[in-house]
Design a protein around this motif. Structure first.
Motif, PDB file in Angstrom:
ATOM      1  N   ILE A 140      23.372   9.981  -0.370  1.00  0.00           N
ATOM      2  CA  ILE A 140      22.643   9.416  -1.504  1.00  0.00           C
ATOM      3  C   ILE A 140      22.213   7.972  -1.245  1.00  0.00           C
ATOM      4  CG2 ILE A 140      22.853   8.749  -3.927  1.00  0.00           C
ATOM      5  CD1 ILE A 140      22.562  11.745  -3.496  1.00  0.00           C
ATOM      6  N   LEU A 141      23.055   7.195  -0.597  1.00  0.00           N
ATOM      7  CA  LEU A 141      22.743   5.776  -0.373  1.00  0.00           C
ATOM      8  C   LEU A 141      21.544   5.578   0.540  1.00  0.00           C
ATOM      9  CD1 LEU A 141      26.319   4.231   0.000  1.00  0.00           C
ATOM     10  CD2 LEU A 141      24.803   4.156  -1.991  1.00  0.00           C
ATOM     11  N   ASP A 142      21.214   6.583   1.350  1.00  0.00           N
ATOM     12  CA  ASP A 142      20.076   6.461   2.260  1.00  0.00           C
ATOM     13  C   ASP A 142      18.737   6.467   1.533  1.00  0.00           C
ATOM     14  OD1 ASP A 142      21.471   6.270   4.738  1.00  0.00           O
ATOM     15  OD2 ASP A 142      21.915   8.403   4.627  1.00  0.00           O
ATOM     16  N   THR A 143      18.740   6.721   0.223  1.00  0.00           N
ATOM     17  CA  THR A 143      17.502   6.651  -0.551  1.00  0.00           C
ATOM     18  C   THR A 143      17.206   5.221  -1.018  1.00  0.00           C
ATOM     19  OG1 THR A 143      18.630   7.115  -2.659  1.00  0.00           O
ATOM     20  CG2 THR A 143      17.874   9.005  -1.372  1.00  0.00           C
ATOM     21  N   ILE A 144      18.210   4.355  -0.978  1.00  0.00           N
ATOM     22  CA  ILE A 144      18.054   2.981  -1.476  1.00  0.00           C
ATOM     23  C   ILE A 144      16.919   2.222  -0.777  1.00  0.00           C
ATOM     24  CG2 ILE A 144      19.195   0.743  -1.736  1.00  0.00           C
ATOM     25  CD1 ILE A 144      20.189   2.791  -3.706  1.00  0.00           C
ATOM     26  N   PRO A 145      16.787   2.283   0.569  1.00  0.00           N
ATOM     27  CA  PRO A 145      15.685   1.553   1.211  1.00  0.00           C
ATOM     28  C   PRO A 145      14.309   1.939   0.694  1.00  0.00           C
ATOM     29  CG  PRO A 145      17.287   2.261   2.856  1.00  0.00           C
ATOM     30  CD  PRO A 145      17.676   2.909   1.570  1.00  0.00           C
ATOM     31  N   PHE A 146      14.129   3.214   0.312  1.00  0.00           N
ATOM     32  CA  PHE A 146      12.838   3.646  -0.228  1.00  0.00           C
ATOM     33  C   PHE A 146      12.520   2.899  -1.519  1.00  0.00           C
ATOM     34  CE2 PHE A 146      14.098   7.198   2.438  1.00  0.00           C
ATOM     35  CZ  PHE A 146      12.903   7.594   3.031  1.00  0.00           C
ATOM     36  N   PHE A 147      13.512   2.753  -2.372  1.00  0.00           N
ATOM     37  CA  PHE A 147      13.292   2.068  -3.651  1.00  0.00           C
ATOM     38  C   PHE A 147      13.159   0.554  -3.455  1.00  0.00           C
ATOM     39  CE2 PHE A 147      15.792   5.936  -4.888  1.00  0.00           C
ATOM     40  CZ  PHE A 147      14.712   6.616  -5.441  1.00  0.00           C
ATOM     41  N   PHE A 148      13.845   0.024  -2.470  1.00  0.00           N
ATOM     42  CA  PHE A 148      13.715  -1.406  -2.158  1.00  0.00           C
ATOM     43  C   PHE A 148      12.266  -1.738  -1.797  1.00  0.00           C
ATOM     44  CE2 PHE A 148      13.755  -4.817   1.070  1.00  0.00           C
ATOM     45  CZ  PHE A 148      14.336  -5.833   0.330  1.00  0.00           C
ATOM     46  N   ILE A 149      11.663  -0.914  -0.950  1.00  0.00           N
ATOM     47  CA  ILE A 149      10.282  -1.147  -0.520  1.00  0.00           C
ATOM     48  C   ILE A 149       9.302  -0.882  -1.656  1.00  0.00           C
ATOM     49  CG2 ILE A 149       8.466  -0.308   1.023  1.00  0.00           C
ATOM     50  CD1 ILE A 149      10.647   0.187   3.122  1.00  0.00           C
ATOM     51  N   SER A 150       9.520   0.218  -2.393  1.00  0.00           N
ATOM     52  CA  SER A 150       8.566   0.583  -3.445  1.00  0.00           C
ATOM     53  C   SER A 150       8.557  -0.433  -4.585  1.00  0.00           C
ATOM     54  CB  SER A 150       8.878   1.977  -3.981  1.00  0.00           C
ATOM     55  OG  SER A 150      10.161   2.021  -4.576  1.00  0.00           O
ATOM     56  N   LYS A 206       0.812  -1.216   0.000  1.00  0.00           N
ATOM     57  CA  LYS A 206       0.000   0.000   0.000  1.00  0.00           C
ATOM     58  C   LYS A 206       0.846   1.268   0.000  1.00  0.00           C
ATOM     59  CE  LYS A 206      -3.775  -2.207   2.574  1.00  0.00           C
ATOM     60  NZ  LYS A 206      -4.601  -2.138   3.804  1.00  0.00           N
ATOM     61  N   PHE A 207       2.109   1.143   0.448  1.00  0.00           N
ATOM     62  CA  PHE A 207       2.965   2.322   0.563  1.00  0.00           C
ATOM     63  C   PHE A 207       3.975   2.424  -0.583  1.00  0.00           C
ATOM     64  CE2 PHE A 207       1.661   1.078   4.850  1.00  0.00           C
ATOM     65  CZ  PHE A 207       1.081   2.267   5.293  1.00  0.00           C
ATOM     66  N   ARG A 208       3.732   1.685  -1.665  1.00  0.00           N
ATOM     67  CA  ARG A 208       4.704   1.659  -2.751  1.00  0.00           C
ATOM     68  C   ARG A 208       4.880   3.050  -3.378  1.00  0.00           C
ATOM     69  NH1 ARG A 208       0.023  -0.725  -4.117  1.00  0.00           N
ATOM     70  NH2 ARG A 208      -1.032  -0.248  -6.098  1.00  0.00           N
ATOM     71  N   TRP A 209       3.784   3.763  -3.594  1.00  0.00           N
ATOM     72  CA  TRP A 209       3.896   5.085  -4.202  1.00  0.00           C
ATOM     73  C   TRP A 209       4.526   6.089  -3.253  1.00  0.00           C
ATOM     74  CZ3 TRP A 209       3.777   5.957  -9.115  1.00  0.00           C
ATOM     75  CH2 TRP A 209       3.042   5.114  -9.966  1.00  0.00           C
ATOM     76  N   ALA A 210       4.102   6.059  -1.991  1.00  0.00           N
ATOM     77  CA  ALA A 210       4.659   6.984  -1.000  1.00  0.00           C
ATOM     78  C   ALA A 210       6.150   6.743  -0.828  1.00  0.00           C
ATOM     79  CB  ALA A 210       3.931   6.821   0.332  1.00  0.00           C
ATOM     80  N   SER A 211       6.562   5.468  -0.826  1.00  0.00           N
ATOM     81  CA  SER A 211       7.972   5.129  -0.658  1.00  0.00           C
ATOM     82  C   SER A 211       8.785   5.569  -1.873  1.00  0.00           C
ATOM     83  CB  SER A 211       8.126   3.625  -0.429  1.00  0.00           C
ATOM     84  OG  SER A 211       9.473   3.281  -0.218  1.00  0.00           O
ATOM     85  N   TYR A 212       8.248   5.324  -3.062  1.00  0.00           N
ATOM     86  CA  TYR A 212       8.981   5.681  -4.286  1.00  0.00           C
ATOM     87  C   TYR A 212       9.131   7.191  -4.418  1.00  0.00           C
ATOM     88  CZ  TYR A 212      10.358   5.684  -9.207  1.00  0.00           C
ATOM     89  OH  TYR A 212      11.036   5.871 -10.389  1.00  0.00           O
ATOM     90  N   LEU A 213       8.031   7.916  -4.228  1.00  0.00           N
ATOM     91  CA  LEU A 213       8.079   9.374  -4.339  1.00  0.00           C
ATOM     92  C   LEU A 213       8.920   9.982  -3.218  1.00  0.00           C
ATOM     93  CD1 LEU A 213       4.365  10.104  -5.328  1.00  0.00           C
ATOM     94  CD2 LEU A 213       6.384  10.106  -6.812  1.00  0.00           C
ATOM     95  N   GLY A 214       8.861   9.366  -2.022  1.00  0.00           N
ATOM     96  CA  GLY A 214       9.689   9.834  -0.921  1.00  0.00           C
ATOM     97  C   GLY A 214      11.170   9.664  -1.222  1.00  0.00           C
ATOM     98  N   GLY A 215      11.529   8.534  -1.835  1.00  0.00           N
ATOM     99  CA  GLY A 215      12.921   8.295  -2.218  1.00  0.00           C
ATOM    100  C   GLY A 215      13.390   9.280  -3.268  1.00  0.00           C
ATOM    101  N   LEU A 216      12.526   9.555  -4.272  1.00  0.00           N
ATOM    102  CA  LEU A 216      12.890  10.522  -5.306  1.00  0.00           C
ATOM    103  C   LEU A 216      13.029  11.923  -4.729  1.00  0.00           C
ATOM    104  CD1 LEU A 216      10.762   9.553  -8.444  1.00  0.00           C
ATOM    105  CD2 LEU A 216      13.209   9.223  -8.071  1.00  0.00           C
ATOM    106  N   PHE A 217      12.114  12.293  -3.825  1.00  0.00           N
ATOM    107  CA  PHE A 217      12.184  13.624  -3.209  1.00  0.00           C
ATOM    108  C   PHE A 217      13.486  13.789  -2.433  1.00  0.00           C
ATOM    109  CE2 PHE A 217      11.587  16.263   0.566  1.00  0.00           C
ATOM    110  CZ  PHE A 217      11.210  17.476  -0.009  1.00  0.00           C
ATOM    111  N   LEU A 218      13.823  12.781  -1.620  1.00  0.00           N
ATOM    112  CA  LEU A 218      15.058  12.855  -0.840  1.00  0.00           C
ATOM    113  C   LEU A 218      16.280  12.902  -1.755  1.00  0.00           C
ATOM    114  CD1 LEU A 218      16.527  12.811   1.859  1.00  0.00           C
ATOM    115  CD2 LEU A 218      16.376  10.301   1.835  1.00  0.00           C
TER     116      LEU A 218
END
Length: 412
Positions: free
Chosen positions: A171-181, A132-144
């Motif tokens: 930069i590497l701290d954005t990786i978990p967002f994309f992993f989840i999304s 359910k959080f795939r979009w929020a996680s992906y957009l959050g990763g891109l924003f960061l």
């Protein structure tokens, strides 16, 4: 459903909090009661009498509820939990080995606590909900990622970062967002292969734009590790695997270019020469200050394992590797015992990430692989080696905790 059956089922599941377990148990009991009821009707009893006899045959609802609660209670894989704690403790050795690194200990404590909170929190969360959080996680990763590129407060090893008190985000701290999304996107069967390729390319190209080869490698390994186990059309899977493999080749080619053209040759030779001197002169047991024979760069980050061997001996270094390979082996042990497709994608991606970090870091130490800056999970200093792997292990533990529930539901 008559009142007698309803009261019985409500009493059985009264003490069970998990909605998924409660639903599964009620479905299981309903099926059994209907089967017995039909048998009694066939033997000549009325429908009402057959229903009551079928329910009564189930036994005391309170006792049955306690037995079923115990049987279907979520479980924790204590092997992973213990190995995780050991790895986090071993992560302090590279800092304690050198006086000049003692100032990093408070930050390491904060990162460790955050990692434990992340893992513990994810164990309690139903991993299937992350879709359910795939979009929020992906957009959050891109924003960061864009925020770090446009508004950095500092540069670490030439890459933008943001400092918030004792914490540093890079930069590497954005990786978990994309992993989840990407886990959620692969679960969504409505998405075609072209859209998934675009979702992969956007962060990959941003990482390539700033020249962060390590982030490009992580992106590629995440995609490959998940696609292999994702349930999707064969052609779609082939396209995505080609995309991930292409990203992997481009990432490695970007780094190997510096060796082919002769860039950084002197620096690389110096690093490998010092590492070889350390490994040659290291003893089996801790030898104190006298055991320090060469200065190794990035002694508490990329080459934390070399520091452990240098200061505490080969036994400490081998024990560190045993703990990390133990985590990897335990994840591989759990994998075939999980039937949920989403759980397999999560564990498959997690195994790929953990294995990549361990083997590549070890390959750098031994001089087999180019210097990219791959940290050793939980051992190297920094937020990323702990946070990303804490998320991975937290999700793996969440899958393991609920695997019996999924298997039981599947058998209905």
């Amino acid at each position: 459903m008559n009142n007698y059956r309803k009261r019985f089922l409500e009493t059985v599941v009264k003490e069970i909090r998990s909605p998924s377990i409660r639903k599964m148990i009620m479905t299981e009991l309903e099926h059994h009661i209907d089967k017995e009821k039909q048998r009694f009707i066939t033997s000549g009893k009325s429908e009402e009498a057959a229903e009551e006899k079928a329910v009564a045959q189930m036994g005391n609802p309170v006792t049955l509820g306690k037995e079923l609660k115990k049987l279907h209670r979520p479980k924790v894989d204590w092997w992973i939990a213990v190995l995780l704690m050991m790895a986090l403790c071993l992560g302090f050795l590279p800092l304690l080995a050198m006086d000049e690194n003692l100032g990093f200990v408070p930050h390491k404590i904060i990162y460790t606590i955050v990692g434990l909170v992340i893992t513990g929190g994810l164990i309690l969360v139903d991993y299937s909900k992350i879709v359910k959080f795939r979009w929020a996680s992906y957009l959050g990763g891109l924003f960061l990622l864009v925020f770090l590129i446009l508004f950095p407060t500092a540069y670490v090893n030439g890459f933008p970062s943001v400092e918030l008190g004792p914490l540093v985000f890079n930069i590497l701290d954005t990786i978990p967002f994309f992993f989840i999304s990407w886990t959620g996107f692969l679960k969504d069967k409505r998405m075609n292969g072209l859209i998934l390729c675009i979702f992969f390319l956007i962060p990959f190209l941003l990482f390539a734009f700033i020249g962060n080869v390590l982030a490009m490698l992580f992106c590629s390994f995440i995609l490959i590790g998940m696609i292999v186990w994702a349930e999707m059309a064969r052609l779609k899977k082939i396209y995505l695997l080609i995309m991930g493999a292409s990203g992997l080749v481009i990432s490695l080619a970007a780094r190997l270019k510096t060796y082919v053209t002769g860039e950084h040759t002197q620096e690389t030779t110096f690093v490998y020469s010092n590492i070889q001197e350390v490994l040659t002169n290291a003893k089996w047991l801790w030898m104190g200050e006298g055991n320090r024979t060469a200065a190794v760069p990035e002694a508490h980050t990329d080459f934390a394992l070399v520091t452990i061997i240098q200061q505490f001996g080969w036994l400490a270094g081998l024990f560190t590797l045993i703990v990390l390979f133990g985590l990897l082996a335990r994840m591989l042990f759990i994998f075939p015992r999980v039937n949920d497709p989403l759980g397999k994608v999560l564990i498959g991606g997690g195994v790929s990430l953990l294995a990549f970090q361990i083997f590549y870091n070890l390959g750098m130490v031994l001089g087999f692989f180019p210097l990219v800056g791959v940290s050793l999970p939980f051992i190297s200093y920094g937020s990323f080696p702990i946070e990303l792997n804490a998320i991975v292990l937290g999700l793996v533990l969440s899958v393991y905790r609920r695997k019996s529930i999924f298997n039981a539901i599947n058998m209905e």
